[in-house]
Design an enzyme around this catalytic site. Structure first.
Site, short mmCIF file in Angstrom:
data_model
loop_
_atom_site.label_atom_id
_atom_site.label_comp_id
_atom_site.label_asym_id
_atom_site.label_seq_id
_atom_site.Cartn_x
_atom_site.Cartn_y
_atom_site.Cartn_z
N GLY A 1 32.85 34.88 34.87
CA GLY A 1 31.68 35.68 35.14
C GLY A 1 30.59 34.76 35.70
N ASP B 1 29.70 37.31 43.06
CA ASP B 1 29.87 35.87 42.83
C ASP B 1 29.00 35.06 43.77
OD1 ASP B 1 32.52 37.13 41.76
OD2 ASP B 1 32.30 35.17 40.81
#
Lengths: 337, 337
Positions: B54, B233
């Site tokens: 994450g 991301d």
């Protein structure tokens, strides 16, 4: 791993006398096991439990199950009951109903119903085989040397006798000596792409790679996919197509990226009585298919999962439908009636 | 199953002194295991081996790894080497580079580099937490009572401190008493949706179901999804977004079905030096992630698999990007510099 030797001419289903033989597709690619189905109920259960799958193979098996019923029962009521039992095994596949109806109608008034039933089922198998080759020829014309091809699920030799439907153009192009590469969507939840299509392509020596379903769009955007071939479980009068869950996603992505998207299926897959896709019943299968792999949990145990087995691709996303009669625009498919 | 008790305020990562504590996300949802990371190398390897994942959590861990390096090494050369080692762990995550650079720059000329490094990494964690709540507030304004929400991968509390990014609006809407339902894409190949998002939602008592990635389009076409939230991301200057493989597919499908598609990410995810998505490096991970589950083969053994971990969603498919500064059109994201 138990391995039965298969020669190059292996098929997914065949019969000797009243016994139906199938490759147990739930065991592939790890084991090649042949299962003998001795009765109508055994054959119908094999369809239901997906020991065999694929529109054509389901149709042939349903035809043989109906023929086995003619061998087992003689009165109309029992035969009708058997027919309904077979038809309840997989609700989406058009070929299943096509086969049970055809065998039933041909055999019921024949002099020797049992013999006629098996012959009719054999005929369905041979027609599938012939149609598959013809579809392969039509489809291969669209494949240029050096093409990268995407396919979803399995619509190969295990799905339809001969060369399958979606894979028929691929087999033909390979046989023609064209340099091709196949991206095989793994096809969750049941992984028919990773397990069966990949196995088939490997058997045939066709260069390929397995990708997760999520990655197809990535390769499309990178211009690494030139054409898409998928099969069909049912085609509606207006050209809408029911096929394995995820087909709709690939069709939308193909259109967005100007990649030709072809559905390959014999005319027996067309349901002329079904006006459009929304009328096609979608089978909802067990959440265990999503949450478990070979009985091992792969998801949060306390969460529910939804598992629609098919989706509907509206005709507007489909470049063409390839049948044994040629390459058609989806909106023209009704004219094949 | 080993179960550590978590209270409602559980977090993915925290530290005591020089030791970093994480929930081992590779063990979820089956076991809740806390791992202690004692050194820069241990922390960097935990990032690389995805014990934590994450964007935000990777950033915080990278910050702590950099701080651990300041505790372990004193000369410039060793620190630079450690920084490069940390940065080689996951090449796509912008937050990783943001954190190592920030900790490094703040600490290198400080009176007490070690102390300053850990304080800076703590600060990154607290900023993430604060930003997450703010993003949740902005995003929740878009969620109406009765909404069905789709999310892909995991961008929740395990991914970014606080409430995560994509899930922050979901947590907030739930806290506001809105009646919501979440479809969680399982997110092949690593199943973060089925395993982590579903686990998080269950912990929070938010109604949800896991679906295979293939099924999202099916529910969109049926008008059963009202809004989509995903994380990021890395976000390029022009608003293109790198996120988990499959994000691009969902974005295209959302646009085709007129469903709002939002990317939720803190400003630290924006890479202003990256002009557009094609310049973002895409990590290609091991084919074993596709072909095996917990070391059990799930695909044809003799076939190759390709495994791009991320894809690029061009800005034109994104309705809005939600940061701690508000809801922005993707083409305006550069103005946040």
């Amino acid at each position: 791993m138990k391995k039965n030797k298969l020669n190059q001419d292996w098929t997914a289903i065949w019969r000797k006398g009243h016994t139906v033989f199938i490759i147990d597709q739930t065991k592939l690619p790890f084991n090649v096991e042949i299962v003998e189905l001795q009765s109508c109920i055994e054959t119908a259960n094999a369809i239901k439990n997906m020991l065999l799958r694929g529109a054509g193979t389901i149709g042939v098996a349903a035809g043989y199950a109906m023929a086995q019923a003619f061998a087992e029962y003689s009165n109309e009521q029992e035969l009708q009951k058997a027919k309904l039992f077979i038809e309840s095994s997989r609700p989406t596949a058009q070929n299943l109903f096509y086969a049970t109806n055809r065998v039933y109608e041909e055999a019921r008034n024949a002099e020797n119903p049992e013999k006629r039933a098996f012959e009719t089922a054999d005929q369905i198998l041979h027609e599938d085989e012939k149609n598959s080759r013809i579809m392969g020829e039509f489809g291969a014309e669209l494949i240029q040397d050096g093409f990268n091809i995407l396919t979803h699920c399995n619509a190969g030799k295990l799905a339809i006798q001969g060369w399958g439907s979606a894979l028929a153009p691929v087999y033909m192009a390979h046989e023609q000596g064209k340099d091709i590469f196949v991206y095989a969507d793994e096809t969750r939840p049941r992984l028919q792409g990773a397990q069966i299509t990949a196995w088939e392509l490997q058997q045939a020596g066709i260069p390929h790679a397995i990708i997760v379903d999520n990655a197809a769009g990535f390769y499309m955007l990178q211009r690494k996919i030139d054409i898409v071939f998928v099969g069909a479980d049912r085609i509606a009068y207006n050209g809408d197509v029911a096929n394995k869950i995820g087909t709709y996603e690939k069709a939308v992505l193909s259109k967005e990226n100007n990649i030709p998207f072809y559905v390959v299926a014999p005319c027996s897959t067309i349901d002329f009585s079904c006006s459009c896709g929304v009328n096609i019943p979608i089978e909802e299968r067990s959440s265990d298919e999503v949450k478990k792999f070979r009985n091992v949990l792969i998801a949060n145990p306390e969460s529910d999962a939804l598992n629609p087995a098919f989706d509907i691709t509206p005709a507007k996303y489909i470049t063409g439908i390839i049948t044994e009669k040629g390459i058609h625009k989806p909106e023209d498919i009704h004219s094949l009636k």
